[in-house]
Design a protein around this motif. Structure first.
Motif, PDB file in Angstrom:
ATOM      1  N   VAL A  84      14.125 -19.305 -41.444  1.00 54.88           N
ATOM      2  CA  VAL A  84      12.892 -17.899 -40.772  1.00 54.88           C
ATOM      3  C   VAL A  84      12.244 -19.253 -42.036  1.00 54.88           C
ATOM      4  CG1 VAL A  84      11.337 -15.743 -41.781  1.00 54.88           C
ATOM      5  CG2 VAL A  84      14.400 -16.168 -41.071  1.00 54.88           C
ATOM      6  N   MET A  85      10.920 -19.244 -41.192  1.00 57.94           N
ATOM      7  CA  MET A  85       9.928 -19.499 -41.544  1.00 57.94           C
ATOM      8  C   MET A  85       8.590 -18.332 -41.894  1.00 57.94           C
ATOM      9  SD  MET A  85      10.824 -22.766 -41.299  1.00 57.94           S
ATOM     10  CE  MET A  85       9.674 -23.538 -41.769  1.00 57.94           C
ATOM     11  N   GLU A  86       8.352 -17.916 -42.778  1.00 61.73           N
ATOM     12  CA  GLU A  86       7.638 -16.656 -42.948  1.00 61.73           C
ATOM     13  C   GLU A  86       6.358 -16.826 -42.510  1.00 61.73           C
ATOM     14  OE1 GLU A  86       7.759 -15.810 -46.968  1.00 61.73           O
ATOM     15  OE2 GLU A  86      10.376 -15.206 -47.194  1.00 61.73           O
ATOM     16  N   ASN A  87       5.458 -18.185 -43.148  1.00 59.59           N
ATOM     17  CA  ASN A  87       4.487 -18.552 -42.875  1.00 59.59           C
ATOM     18  C   ASN A  87       3.581 -18.721 -41.899  1.00 59.59           C
ATOM     19  OD1 ASN A  87       5.407 -20.526 -43.476  1.00 59.59           O
ATOM     20  ND2 ASN A  87       3.681 -21.471 -43.564  1.00 59.59           N
ATOM     21  N   GLU A  88       4.878 -18.830 -41.024  1.00 59.96           N
ATOM     22  CA  GLU A  88       4.481 -18.863 -39.363  1.00 59.96           C
ATOM     23  C   GLU A  88       4.168 -17.919 -38.512  1.00 59.96           C
ATOM     24  OE1 GLU A  88       5.937 -23.330 -38.543  1.00 59.96           O
ATOM     25  OE2 GLU A  88       6.240 -23.485 -39.832  1.00 59.96           O
ATOM     26  N   PHE A  89       5.172 -16.886 -39.211  1.00 60.42           N
ATOM     27  CA  PHE A  89       6.130 -16.279 -38.426  1.00 60.42           C
ATOM     28  C   PHE A  89       6.746 -16.102 -37.362  1.00 60.42           C
ATOM     29  CE2 PHE A  89       1.982 -14.672 -40.089  1.00 60.42           C
ATOM     30  CZ  PHE A  89       1.850 -13.771 -41.053  1.00 60.42           C
ATOM     31  N   SER A  90       7.822 -17.560 -37.786  1.00 65.03           N
ATOM     32  CA  SER A  90       8.551 -17.283 -36.565  1.00 65.03           C
ATOM     33  C   SER A  90      10.560 -17.830 -37.086  1.00 65.03           C
ATOM     34  CB  SER A  90       8.393 -19.076 -35.689  1.00 65.03           C
ATOM     35  OG  SER A  90       8.816 -19.262 -34.624  1.00 65.03           O
ATOM     36  N   THR A  91      11.246 -18.988 -36.197  1.00 67.38           N
ATOM     37  CA  THR A  91      12.800 -18.991 -37.094  1.00 67.38           C
ATOM     38  C   THR A  91      12.544 -20.354 -36.525  1.00 67.38           C
ATOM     39  OG1 THR A  91      12.339 -16.479 -37.046  1.00 67.38           O
ATOM     40  CG2 THR A  91      14.801 -18.097 -37.307  1.00 67.38           C
ATOM     41  N   LYS A  92      13.693 -20.920 -37.192  1.00 64.25           N
ATOM     42  CA  LYS A  92      14.487 -22.373 -36.863  1.00 64.25           C
ATOM     43  C   LYS A  92      15.540 -21.973 -36.474  1.00 64.25           C
ATOM     44  CE  LYS A  92      10.577 -25.606 -38.548  1.00 64.25           C
ATOM     45  NZ  LYS A  92      10.672 -27.582 -39.581  1.00 64.25           N
ATOM     46  N   TYR A  93      15.932 -22.189 -35.283  1.00 67.33           N
ATOM     47  CA  TYR A  93      17.071 -21.882 -35.031  1.00 67.33           C
ATOM     48  C   TYR A  93      17.247 -22.830 -34.061  1.00 67.33           C
ATOM     49  CZ  TYR A  93      15.204 -20.023 -30.538  1.00 67.33           C
ATOM     50  OH  TYR A  93      14.938 -20.232 -29.360  1.00 67.33           O
ATOM     51  N   GLU A  94      19.493 -22.787 -33.689  1.00 67.03           N
ATOM     52  CA  GLU A  94      19.763 -23.041 -32.455  1.00 67.03           C
ATOM     53  C   GLU A  94      20.860 -22.273 -32.893  1.00 67.03           C
ATOM     54  OE1 GLU A  94      21.440 -27.235 -33.566  1.00 67.03           O
ATOM     55  OE2 GLU A  94      22.928 -26.661 -35.423  1.00 67.03           O
ATOM     56  N   SER A  95      21.007 -22.083 -31.017  1.00 64.94           N
ATOM     57  CA  SER A  95      21.930 -21.195 -30.533  1.00 64.94           C
ATOM     58  C   SER A  95      22.688 -21.285 -29.276  1.00 64.94           C
ATOM     59  CB  SER A  95      21.590 -19.779 -30.791  1.00 64.94           C
ATOM     60  OG  SER A  95      19.610 -19.511 -29.469  1.00 64.94           O
ATOM     61  N   VAL A  96      24.371 -20.862 -28.707  1.00 69.70           N
ATOM     62  CA  VAL A  96      24.481 -21.395 -27.962  1.00 69.70           C
ATOM     63  C   VAL A  96      25.328 -20.369 -27.371  1.00 69.70           C
ATOM     64  CG1 VAL A  96      26.689 -22.382 -26.883  1.00 69.70           C
ATOM     65  CG2 VAL A  96      25.202 -23.429 -28.474  1.00 69.70           C
ATOM     66  N   VAL A  97      24.833 -19.444 -25.817  1.00 70.44           N
ATOM     67  CA  VAL A  97      25.296 -18.381 -25.359  1.00 70.44           C
ATOM     68  C   VAL A  97      26.868 -19.386 -24.032  1.00 70.44           C
ATOM     69  CG1 VAL A  97      24.972 -16.788 -23.170  1.00 70.44           C
ATOM     70  CG2 VAL A  97      23.348 -16.860 -25.607  1.00 70.44           C
ATOM     71  N   VAL A  98      28.297 -19.113 -23.747  1.00 71.21           N
ATOM     72  CA  VAL A  98      28.660 -19.221 -23.277  1.00 71.21           C
ATOM     73  C   VAL A  98      28.786 -17.853 -21.874  1.00 71.21           C
ATOM     74  CG1 VAL A  98      31.034 -20.086 -23.227  1.00 71.21           C
ATOM     75  CG2 VAL A  98      29.907 -20.899 -24.410  1.00 71.21           C
ATOM     76  N   PHE A  99      29.543 -18.763 -21.497  1.00 71.72           N
ATOM     77  CA  PHE A  99      29.573 -17.164 -20.124  1.00 71.72           C
ATOM     78  C   PHE A  99      31.517 -18.363 -19.180  1.00 71.72           C
ATOM     79  CE2 PHE A  99      25.808 -16.751 -20.162  1.00 71.72           C
ATOM     80  CZ  PHE A  99      25.249 -15.724 -19.916  1.00 71.72           C
TER      81      PHE A  99
END
Length: 156
Positions: A84-99
């Motif tokens: 969580v990047m509080e001061n930027e009102f954002s989140t750094k992340y990496e995610s994967v969705v598999v079907f």
């Protein structure tokens, strides 16, 4: 893309397939989503990814097993990292969705997958894990997901 799989809305955050598969391989848990005909059901699980398949240890009975028996299409999601990047009102992340399509392995079929899971989660206990696998493989099932589509997304 196929008729079932929608493109990512934020194309600027899309990952290449090899990057998504790398996140899938290195992450420790994911959420398996199944459908029982009434409601979707998502359950956090440990897993291992190898050569286009995801393997999940399971009891032989239960909600996810019954759901897969009646509807084999599943979704599997992992979050590789997040901050969580509080001061930027954002989140750094990496995610994967598999079907993909799931089937259920039983008896001797589960042994190779259980070995892969033991190697991933308990690599220093290979001998003890092998004994446990040999003593209990008839009492467990393994859900195997054949990946049909994978999407990765990141905000780095």
């Amino acid at each position: 893309m196929g008729k079932y799989f929608k493109p990512l809305r934020r194309k600027d955050r899309a990952l290449k397939e090899d990057e998504a598969l790398e996140i899938l391989a290195k992450s420790n848990y994911g959420v398996l989503c199944v459908f029982d005909g009434n409601y979707p059901y998502g359950i956090p699980v440990n897993y291992v990814y190898e050569d286009g398949f995801i393997y999940i240890h399971s009891a032989k009975e239960g909600h996810k097993i019954e759901s897969i028996k009646s509807f084999d299409r599943v979704c599997f999601t992992v979050v590789g990292s997040s901050q969580v990047m509080e001061n930027e009102f954002s989140t750094k992340y990496e995610s994967v969705v598999v079907f993909g399509r799931a089937d259920i392995l039983h008896d001797e079929q589960v042994i190779p997958a259980l070995r892969k899971l033991a190697q991933k989660y308990s690599p220093r206990y290979t001998n003890e894990a092998e004994r446990i696998i040999q003593d209990s493989f008839k009492d467990v099932a393994v859900i195997r997901i054949k990946i049909e589509h994978v999407q990765g997304k990141a905000n780095r």
